[in-house]
Design an enzyme around this catalytic site. Structure first.
Site, PDB file in Angstrom:
ATOM      1  N   ASP A 227       1.001  -0.998  -0.093  1.00  0.00           N
ATOM      2  CA  ASP A 227      -0.074  -0.034  -0.127  1.00  0.00           C
ATOM      3  C   ASP A 227       0.903   1.106   0.035  1.00  0.00           C
ATOM      4  OD1 ASP A 227      -2.175   1.851   0.539  1.00  0.00           O
ATOM      5  OD2 ASP A 227      -3.241  -0.146   0.935  1.00  0.00           O
ATOM      6  N   HIS A 250       2.318   1.935  -3.184  1.00  0.00           N
ATOM      7  CA  HIS A 250       1.292   2.780  -3.925  1.00  0.00           C
ATOM      8  C   HIS A 250       1.664   4.391  -3.619  1.00  0.00           C
ATOM      9  CE1 HIS A 250      -2.392   0.086  -3.320  1.00  0.00           C
ATOM     10  NE2 HIS A 250      -1.349  -0.427  -4.005  1.00  0.00           N
TER      11      HIS A 250
END
Length: 390
Positions: A227, A250
């Protein structure tokens, strides 16, 4: 002759007085409360076998150190130490250093499902953690989530809440079930030399998350996860991020913001000297499409290198990670955002995407020396409701 004897006696008396004075000074100094006491968790019953629950031993060492009038060191030797839910609290009498040479191991997620955090420091002041590995053992939970079998949310590996004057130096976090490190409602926190690692497809395993906190620095760290490498939540002010290697993951994200109608803003954030490799996003600001009183302003992205990043520069004010989108207009005001010396390659044609709110258009967007390419050609830009300063 008599005067000479008197002078000699006086000299001897002066020497004796000086000797006594220095003797008591040295004795007082040796008993000074500044001397550090060390508390070895093994002496409190901790077992370095990775199988025996050592939580009570760690808590006992903490209580002893916290009660010490001297600066205290909690020492964790080489070995694997199984910890269940470990909560460290209290207004300690002096500063505490935790030196970890071994590995802290989390129990299976079927045990951690009963608590939100694995290791929690709450309401503490003057705590430093040096070294060590924190193994969240999250792989089995990630597999469970991928199977959609109603799995638990999982536990954050390390959280600091309502704490101040905190230092993390050389801490390694691997395979967290959920977030790796969270800084919440805290002040003056420094993270240096962190190493965060989890599978690139591990869900919700943010590397470092900051929210409702002030005067935070994160630097010289390597983050590879599933993430956001670093995520910045509402109520964050004066955050400095520098010399970070990110990927997979991310990227570095401001947000998501605007989930609540009344929400604290984000301001005075610097992201500097960062390298992003193969990440889903690069430098991202994301807000929900719904009314909110929040904002993001005075944010500086400087000296960033992108390597095959899917969305190198992105402002997304219609963020919605699932199918339950509010389908409204974002009330978050985004302003005074600077992108300076941003170079590298995009993995998609559009290297810059600014999708801002129609109700609160982005303002004060400045781009200086931004050069992104896609397949050896300049990457495209898409701008909606964004006022860019030339």
């Amino acid at each position: 002759m008599a005067n000479l004897m008197v002078n000699s006696v006086s000299h001897i008396i002066v020497v004796i007085i000086i000797f006594i004075f220095f003797f008591f000074c040295i004795k007082t100094s040796s008993a000074s409360p500044t001397s550090t006491r060390t508390f070895n968790v093994v002496h409190y019953g901790a077992k370095p076998d990775g199988l025996t629950d050592s939580t009570k031993a760690f808590i006992a060492a903490w209580h002893e150190a916290c009660s010490s009038i001297n600066p205290a060191t909690i020492y964790v030797p080489v070995g694997k130490f199984l910890l269940h839910n470990a909560v460290f609290q209290g207004k300690c009498k002096n500063n505490i250093s935790i030196r970890i040479e071994g590995t802290l191991v989390a129990p299976p997620y079927k045990v951690t499902k009963f608590f939100e955090n694995w290791v929690l420091f709450e309401g503490v002041n003057g705590v430093s953690i040096f070294g060590g590995i924190l193994d969240g053992q999250g792989a089995s939970l990630w597999a469970c989530k991928k199977s959609h079998k109603g799995c638990p949310k999982g536990a954050t590996t390390l959280r600091f809440k309502r704490s101040s004057n905190i230092e993390l130096n050389g801490v390694t976090s691997v395979n967290s079930q959920l977030y790796h490190i969270v800084i919440e409602e805290s002040y003056n926190v420094k993270v240096q030399g962190a190493k965060v690692s989890a599978s690139g497809d591990s869900p919700n395993t943010d590397g470092i998350h900051v929210q409702l906190s002030k005067d935070i620095t994160i630097f010289d760290s390597r983050i590879a996860t599933g993430d956001d490498c670093i995520s910045v939540g509402p109520g964050t002010t004066n955050l400095w991020i520098e010399n970070i290697a990110c990927g997979p993951g991310h990227g570095i994200s401001i947000g998501s913001l605007g989930k609540e109608l009344k929400e604290a803003g984000v301001e005075d954030v610097t992201v500097k000297s960062v390298r992003l490799s193969g990440t889903k996003n690069g430098l991202r600001i994301k807000t929900w499409g719904r009314p909110s009183s929040g904002y993001a302003r005075n944010i500086h992205f400087q000296n960033v290198v992108m390597n095959k990043v899917k969305n190198p520069i992105i402002i997304d004010q219609q963020y919605c990670p699932d199918k339950h989108c509010p389908h409204k207009v974002s009330g978050i005001k985004i302003s005074e955002i600077t992108y300076e010396n941003i170079h590298g390659t995009s993995a998609t044609k559009v290297g810059i995407m600014l999708d801002c709110s129609s109700e609160q258009p982005c303002s004060g967007i400045r781009m200086e020396d931004v050069n992104l390419t896609y397949e050896d050609k300049p990457a495209q830009a898409s701008c909606i409701n964004a006022n860019i300063d030339q």
